[in-house]
Write a protein that holds these residues in place. Sequence first.
Motif, PDB file in Angstrom:
ATOM      1  N   PHE A 240      35.989  36.715  20.924  1.00  0.00           N
ATOM      2  CA  PHE A 240      37.303  36.224  21.339  1.00  0.00           C
ATOM      3  C   PHE A 240      37.254  35.670  22.764  1.00  0.00           C
ATOM      4  O   PHE A 240      37.889  34.651  23.067  1.00  0.00           O
ATOM      5  CB  PHE A 240      38.344  37.332  21.218  1.00  0.00           C
ATOM      6  N   GLY A 241      36.499  36.321  23.646  1.00  0.00           N
ATOM      7  CA  GLY A 241      36.353  35.826  25.019  1.00  0.00           C
ATOM      8  C   GLY A 241      35.665  34.476  25.063  1.00  0.00           C
ATOM      9  O   GLY A 241      36.074  33.579  25.798  1.00  0.00           O
TER      10      GLY A 241
ATOM     11  N   ILE B 218      44.524  26.123  32.706  1.00  0.00           N
ATOM     12  CA  ILE B 218      43.292  26.806  33.082  1.00  0.00           C
ATOM     13  C   ILE B 218      43.384  28.307  32.760  1.00  0.00           C
ATOM     14  O   ILE B 218      42.395  29.025  32.834  1.00  0.00           O
ATOM     15  CB  ILE B 218      42.989  26.564  34.577  1.00  0.00           C
ATOM     16  N   LEU B 219      44.552  28.764  32.361  1.00  0.00           N
ATOM     17  CA  LEU B 219      44.745  30.192  32.099  1.00  0.00           C
ATOM     18  C   LEU B 219      43.892  30.698  30.937  1.00  0.00           C
ATOM     19  O   LEU B 219      43.516  31.874  30.912  1.00  0.00           O
ATOM     20  CB  LEU B 219      46.215  30.491  31.850  1.00  0.00           C
ATOM     21  N   LEU B 220      43.587  29.844  29.978  1.00  0.00           N
ATOM     22  CA  LEU B 220      42.707  30.255  28.880  1.00  0.00           C
ATOM     23  C   LEU B 220      41.294  30.527  29.384  1.00  0.00           C
ATOM     24  O   LEU B 220      40.630  31.446  28.911  1.00  0.00           O
ATOM     25  CB  LEU B 220      42.690  29.198  27.781  1.00  0.00           C
ATOM     26  N   VAL B 221      40.845  29.742  30.342  1.00  0.00           N
ATOM     27  CA  VAL B 221      39.517  29.966  30.923  1.00  0.00           C
ATOM     28  C   VAL B 221      39.490  31.308  31.644  1.00  0.00           C
ATOM     29  O   VAL B 221      38.549  32.088  31.492  1.00  0.00           O
ATOM     30  CB  VAL B 221      39.135  28.813  31.883  1.00  0.00           C
ATOM     31  N   ILE B 222      40.519  31.590  32.410  1.00  0.00           N
ATOM     32  CA  ILE B 222      40.589  32.852  33.152  1.00  0.00           C
ATOM     33  C   ILE B 222      40.635  34.035  32.194  1.00  0.00           C
ATOM     34  O   ILE B 222      39.924  35.026  32.384  1.00  0.00           O
ATOM     35  CB  ILE B 222      41.823  32.873  34.087  1.00  0.00           C
TER      36      ILE B 222
ATOM     37  N   VAL C  24      37.900  37.010  31.793  1.00  0.00           N
ATOM     38  CA  VAL C  24      38.263  38.431  31.928  1.00  0.00           C
ATOM     39  C   VAL C  24      37.676  39.234  30.771  1.00  0.00           C
ATOM     40  O   VAL C  24      37.100  40.309  30.972  1.00  0.00           O
ATOM     41  CB  VAL C  24      39.799  38.602  32.004  1.00  0.00           C
ATOM     42  N   LEU C  25      37.815  38.725  29.563  1.00  0.00           N
ATOM     43  CA  LEU C  25      37.258  39.438  28.409  1.00  0.00           C
ATOM     44  C   LEU C  25      35.728  39.502  28.461  1.00  0.00           C
ATOM     45  O   LEU C  25      35.135  40.530  28.129  1.00  0.00           O
ATOM     46  CB  LEU C  25      37.708  38.766  27.110  1.00  0.00           C
ATOM     47  N   LEU C  26      35.104  38.427  28.877  1.00  0.00           N
ATOM     48  CA  LEU C  26      33.648  38.421  28.949  1.00  0.00           C
ATOM     49  C   LEU C  26      33.112  39.258  30.104  1.00  0.00           C
ATOM     50  O   LEU C  26      31.988  39.750  30.054  1.00  0.00           O
ATOM     51  CB  LEU C  26      33.137  36.985  29.071  1.00  0.00           C
ATOM     52  N   SER C  27      33.903  39.439  31.156  1.00  0.00           N
ATOM     53  CA  SER C  27      33.426  40.172  32.330  1.00  0.00           C
ATOM     54  C   SER C  27      33.258  41.669  32.069  1.00  0.00           C
ATOM     55  O   SER C  27      32.588  42.345  32.835  1.00  0.00           O
ATOM     56  CB  SER C  27      34.381  39.957  33.503  1.00  0.00           C
ATOM     57  N   TYR C  28      33.831  42.170  30.992  1.00  0.00           N
ATOM     58  CA  TYR C  28      33.616  43.574  30.650  1.00  0.00           C
ATOM     59  C   TYR C  28      32.160  43.838  30.276  1.00  0.00           C
ATOM     60  O   TYR C  28      31.639  44.919  30.509  1.00  0.00           O
ATOM     61  CB  TYR C  28      34.504  43.994  29.479  1.00  0.00           C
TER      62      TYR C  28
ATOM     63  N   TRP D 201      31.616  34.475  37.890  1.00  0.00           N
ATOM     64  CA  TRP D 201      32.367  33.246  37.604  1.00  0.00           C
ATOM     65  C   TRP D 201      33.862  33.474  37.742  1.00  0.00           C
ATOM     66  O   TRP D 201      34.587  32.597  38.198  1.00  0.00           O
ATOM     67  CB  TRP D 201      32.059  32.747  36.208  1.00  0.00           C
ATOM     68  N   LEU D 202      34.313  34.666  37.335  1.00  0.00           N
ATOM     69  CA  LEU D 202      35.734  34.989  37.449  1.00  0.00           C
ATOM     70  C   LEU D 202      36.156  35.036  38.916  1.00  0.00           C
ATOM     71  O   LEU D 202      37.204  34.505  39.291  1.00  0.00           O
ATOM     72  CB  LEU D 202      36.025  36.321  36.753  1.00  0.00           C
ATOM     73  N   LYS D 203      35.343  35.655  39.756  1.00  0.00           N
ATOM     74  CA  LYS D 203      35.664  35.715  41.190  1.00  0.00           C
ATOM     75  C   LYS D 203      35.698  34.328  41.807  1.00  0.00           C
ATOM     76  O   LYS D 203      36.587  34.013  42.605  1.00  0.00           O
ATOM     77  CB  LYS D 203      34.643  36.588  41.918  1.00  0.00           C
ATOM     78  N   ILE D 204      34.732  33.492  41.438  1.00  0.00           N
ATOM     79  CA  ILE D 204      34.699  32.128  41.972  1.00  0.00           C
ATOM     80  C   ILE D 204      35.931  31.349  41.541  1.00  0.00           C
ATOM     81  O   ILE D 204      36.567  30.652  42.351  1.00  0.00           O
ATOM     82  CB  ILE D 204      33.410  31.413  41.527  1.00  0.00           C
ATOM     83  N   SER D 205      36.302  31.462  40.268  1.00  0.00           N
ATOM     84  CA  SER D 205      37.471  30.715  39.784  1.00  0.00           C
ATOM     85  C   SER D 205      38.761  31.246  40.405  1.00  0.00           C
ATOM     86  O   SER D 205      39.666  30.459  40.718  1.00  0.00           O
ATOM     87  CB  SER D 205      37.543  30.757  38.261  1.00  0.00           C
ATOM     88  N   GLN D 206      38.850  32.552  40.628  1.00  0.00           N
ATOM     89  CA  GLN D 206      40.048  33.097  41.260  1.00  0.00           C
ATOM     90  C   GLN D 206      40.161  32.626  42.711  1.00  0.00           C
ATOM     91  O   GLN D 206      41.251  32.300  43.181  1.00  0.00           O
ATOM     92  CB  GLN D 206      40.034  34.621  41.199  1.00  0.00           C
TER      93      GLN D 206
END
Length: 73
Positions: free
Chosen positions: A8-9, A26-30, A34-38, A46-51
């Motif tokens: 799903f991620g 871009i919210l779908l990417v975020i 989030v799901l993949l970062s688990y 990548w999540l930190k960079i995008s945030q």
Amino acid sequence: MKALRLTFGALLLVSGIILTLLPGSILLVISGLVLLSYDWPRARGWLKISQKSMAYGAKKLDRFMLMRKLKKF
């Protein structure tokens, strides 16, 4: 559960990238990141960079809108 979360991620991430190239959000990417970062540490990076880039863009847009508003007076 892990396979479902990864599937799903990845689906959210890919659809978010496609919708970002087209007029979309871009919210779908975020949410995909989030799901993949688990499970993937690289997705956390990548999540930190995008945030950080989204926060920078929001600050820049706020500054632009404030300056535009102040020029009218």
